[in-house]
Design an enzyme around this catalytic site. Structure first.
Site, mmCIF file in Angstrom:
data_model
loop_
_atom_site.group_PDB
_atom_site.id
_atom_site.type_symbol
_atom_site.label_atom_id
_atom_site.label_comp_id
_atom_site.label_asym_id
_atom_site.label_seq_id
_atom_site.Cartn_x
_atom_site.Cartn_y
_atom_site.Cartn_z
ATOM 1 N N HIS A 119 -10.907 72.304 -54.881
ATOM 2 C CA HIS A 119 -10.446 73.326 -55.794
ATOM 3 C C HIS A 119 -10.997 74.747 -55.622
ATOM 4 O O HIS A 119 -11.881 74.981 -55.113
ATOM 5 C CB HIS A 119 -11.028 72.642 -57.329
ATOM 6 N N ASP A 120 -10.109 75.680 -55.947
ATOM 7 C CA ASP A 120 -10.514 76.956 -55.993
ATOM 8 C C ASP A 120 -10.702 77.582 -54.575
ATOM 9 O O ASP A 120 -11.179 78.842 -54.333
ATOM 10 C CB ASP A 120 -11.701 77.433 -56.648
ATOM 11 N N GLY A 137 -15.658 73.174 -52.753
ATOM 12 C CA GLY A 137 -14.945 74.331 -53.809
ATOM 13 C C GLY A 137 -15.251 75.359 -53.691
ATOM 14 O O GLY A 137 -16.407 75.904 -53.177
#
Length: 256
Positions: A119-120, A137
């Protein structure tokens, strides 16, 4: 173009020539651009945007909810550009509201089998990410980077453009532009001078970057001292400016 066993949500938007293989599942709020080929047994969840002329191989999972216990179902996104190759068993997860809510992949990237993009993450263009690499992440990766097989990158790290990791590297700090690292934990070995030559870079530019590397890594200076010494030389030399920018952007400290 779309195999009869594929399941496509009515809220998905596919260009007219998109190919979807057997038993693939495409969820709501997925947009896929022209010329993209989705292999068999691929799962794509939204909100996800995929550009033109990508190829996604079998068993990839694209745009799924992130592996973050703070995630509560917010409508975060995954954005993928054009001309990427995403091989078997790759996983690319959407972002979180604790960051900007977006995971992104640029153009012309090759993700080999079983690569994980958490994520991200923000990944640029023209990168090669080899088999079984794990990107945690909030990682930011520039352009023209090569990550060797089974590289592991700690969350929040930055990998500068044209950097390179050896196979099985464990990256715990930021890697400046052009720098080659390897080991567990990873340490700096040199710059990717051979890659520069293969790209046809000017010999004077390569020599300038070689001197800059020695200033940062061989002379015992603090990072601030090295940047101050090199800064007057960056005018008129964009590659040196890129190197210095990657040093200045480091928040975790650079790989030494």
């Amino acid at each position: 173009m779309i195999h009869p066993t594929a399941i496509i949500d009515p809220k998905a938007e596919l260009a007219g020539d998109v190919e979807v293989g057997p038993y693939s599942v495409i969820g709501a709020h997925v947009t896929i651009g022209a010329g993209t080929v989705i292999g068999p047994h691929v799962v794509i969840q939204g909100p996800t945007t995929i550009g033109r002329n990508n190829r996604i191989f079998q068993f990839a999972s694209v745009g799924e909810e992130c592996q973050d216990k703070k995630y509560r179902g917010e409508p975060t996104r995954l954005e993928i550009g054009d001309n990427n190759v995403i091989r078997e068993h790759c996983t690319l997860h959407r972002g979180t509201v604790q960051d900007e809510g977006i995971t992104s992949l640029g153009d012309n990237n090759l993700l080999m089998a079983t690569v994980h993009v958490a994520h991200d993450c923000r990944i640029g263009s023209d990168n090669i990410i080899a088999n079984t690499t794990g990107i945690a992440g909030h990682v930011k990766i520039g352009d023209g980077v090569i990550l060797g097989g089974m590289t592991g990158i700690h969350q929040f790290c930055r990998i500068g453009s044209f950097a390179m990791t050896a196979g099985c590297s464990l990256v715990l700090k930021d890697v400046p532009a052009y720098v080659m690292v390897g080991g567990n934990p990873a340490s700096a070995r040199s710059m990717n001078f051979e890659g520069m030559r293969r790209r046809g870079w000017d010999a004077d530019v390569i020599a300038t970057l070689r001197r800059a590397y020695k200033t940062v890594y061989r002379r015992g200076l603090t990072l601030e001292q090295a940047i101050a010494e090199l800064a007057p030389q960056q005018d008129g030399c964009p590659p040196l400016a890129l190197f210095l920018d990657s040093l200045r952007a480091s928040e975790r400290g650079i790989t030494r």
